[in-house]
Design an enzyme around this catalytic site. Structure first.
Site, PDB file in Angstrom:
ATOM      1  CB  SER A 154      -0.981   0.223   1.333  1.00  0.00           C
ATOM      2  OG  SER A 154      -0.171  -0.215   2.631  1.00  0.00           O
ATOM      3  CB  THR A 155       3.040   2.939   1.880  1.00  0.00           C
ATOM      4  OG1 THR A 155       3.691   1.865   2.580  1.00  0.00           O
ATOM      5  CG2 THR A 155       1.808   3.121   2.539  1.00  0.00           C
TER       6      THR A 155
END
Length: 511
Positions: free
Chosen positions: A11-12
């Site tokens: 996600s990052t």
């Protein structure tokens, strides 16, 4: 042979670089499928947040592939349920959709045997625990940020006229920009010019601010050395002395506010979301339409209402205060008995214990495999030094072995952390279920909406001061309504329910 597709997600950027990367997930899943004798059809990946639902680039491609090849797909595998989704309601809907197509989604590190109803308890924990932890982390972060504001620290990107000092974590004056700000304030304080005239004049001198940003600058107390601490619960909004140097004086700032009086941004909408948590879930019992919410002024206050959309002809409305209080009582009424929660804990503990012995065997095997790889690397180093292997061959061999070792170490680390993670899941789930009403009452509006959607996935109606719905979450229903029968029996007798855990040979080598 079982045909599966693989899904990996981060996600990052930080997660990609330093955490559980796409490559390590992919390698782990392919290795697992190979050990199980499964055929991997495709691998899909996402660099996308799971909080945004399933509308992700990679997952959309996965759904398209399933649509075209559903008859040839038996399963969808990923490493953990948090890689699949972090939103409880949408996850359960997607799981149901896939299983109707004959495709079983599952996490190799948190395996669920869907043929056993009690395993839905475990699934609920795996999916909801990250959501609850995220909410708790958010609350702790907000509390920390609020304390920093009270200490006079600016927490965001420095406004025009200041720059962030990465060492002191404070903002410092940029004198060239500060001179422009002082000139703007003095020109505004004269009362001879409006804000747009001043903005245009100084934009030519390098102050590139939009209309709204310029108005915000004229009203921001940070320029007089103050930090605004927003109102929170019983604490009113307050201004505290900042740790930075002011750019304009308080008297000049107040003069500008007097000039701007009556020209400030209007109050945008009376609706306060925190007063309307049921918006999006509440439906009208008269027209069956989804109710929205708004507020109106009257008798010296602001009053919130849930109401139908007037443009569709229905004029039904409900006082938000009455509907919210009744819903809180509804939440309190679904709390299970303490004995049932204790039994629930025992069942999950028994399921986990049954898998622990197999996990211990796997940990020993992984440790031996790691030691064997280290021995091979040492031997390769000696052969390289003695000239048996040239440098290129040695480097290729070493890279391949190190990759194998990394995969084994990752798996070993996961197995070692399982017990502590399991206790965290249990503590969160039992704590939440034991006081769902209190947790709901003290949560932010965002968390309240998640709780409502998790427990009531379908339409909610409010009539005669009570709620009704077409369906309640299956797991919650099983725990709450099952308590009527379970509490009549002793915990000792009901502990035998743990025998419904996956029998040896049906579950994978993970929890």
């Amino acid at each position: 042979m079982r045909n599966v597709i693989i899904y990996v997600r981060v996600s990052t950027e930080d997660q990609k670089e330093h955490g559980y990367s796409l490559d390590s997930q992919r390698e782990l899943l392919i290795l697992y499928a190979k050990k199980q004798g499964w055929n991997v059809l495709r691998v899909f990946e996402d660099d996308f947040s799971a909080w945004k639902g399933f509308d992700r680039p990679g997952y959309n491609l996965l759904k398209e592939y399933i649509s075209n090849n559903k008859k040839s797909i038996d399963g969808l595998i990923f490493t953990q349920w948090s890689r699949f989704s972090r939103e409880t309601t949408e996850a359960l809907v997607e799981i149901r959709r896939l299983r109707k197509l004959g495709i079983e989604p599952n996490a190799i590190e948190q395996w669920i045997d869907f043929s056993i109803p009690e395993n839905m308890y475990m699934l609920a924990i795996y999916i909801t625990a990250p959501q609850v932890e995220n909410d708790r982390l958010s609350q702790r972060t907000k509390a920390g940020n609020r304390q920093a504001l009270k200490q006079g620290r600016w927490l965001w990107k420095a406004p025009f006229g200041y720059t962030n000092n990465r060492i002191t974590k404070l903002i410092e004056v940029v004198e060239e920009e500060a001179e422009l700000i002082r000139s703007c304030y003095q020109m505004m304080a004269s009362g001879l010019y409006n804000a747009e005239e001043v903005r245009r004049k100084y934009s030519e001198d390098g102050m590139r601010l939009s209309k709204q940003a310029f108005l915000d600058m004229l009203q921001n107390p940070v320029y007089i050395g103050k930090i605004k601490v927003p109102a929170f619960k019983d604490e009113p909004e307050q201004l505290v002395a900042g740790q930075h140097i002011p750019i304009v004086g308080s008297e000049l700032f107040e003069d500008v506010q007097l000039v701007l009086n009556g020209k400030k941004k209007p109050y945008r909408g009376l609706t306060q979301n925190s007063s309307l948590p049921l918006v999006g879930h509440l439906y009208c019992p008269l027209c069956e339409g989804r109710m929205t919410g708004s507020a109106s002024r009257g008798n010296g206050g602001i009053y919130h209402y849930y109401h139908c959309q007037r443009k569709y002809g229905c004029k039904n409305q409900i006082k938000a205060e009455i509907a919210n209080d009744a819903f809180l009582e509804q939440m309190k009424s679904i709390q299970p008995d303490p004995e049932v929660l204790e039994l629930y804990h025992l069942i999950l503990q028994d399921v986990f214990d049954r898998n622990s012995s197999k996990n211990e065997d796997e940990k020993k095997a992984l440790q031996k495999e790691i030691e064997k790889i280290d021995s091979i690397i040492d031997s390769a180093i000696n052969k390289n030094l003695s000239g048996v292997f040239d440098d290129e061959t040695f480097i290729r061999l070493k890279e391949r072995l190190e990759a194998q070792k990394s995969t084994s170490l990752s798996r070993l680390k996961t197995l070692k952390s399982m017990k502590s993670e399991f206790q965290i899941y249990i503590n969160y789930s039992t704590s939440l279920l034991a006081n769902i009403g209190g947790y709901y009452q003290s949560s932010s509006v965002e968390t309240k909406k998640k709780i409502i959607g998790s427990i009531y996935p379908d339409k909610i109606y409010f009539t005669n001061n009570s709620y009704r719905t077409t369906r309640i979450n299956e797991v919650v229903d099983l725990i709450v309504n099952g308590s009527k029968d379970l509490k009549q029996k002793s915990l000792a007798k009901n502990a035998r329910l743990s025998s419904l855990a996956p029998p040896s040979g049906l579950e994978p080598e993970t929890l």
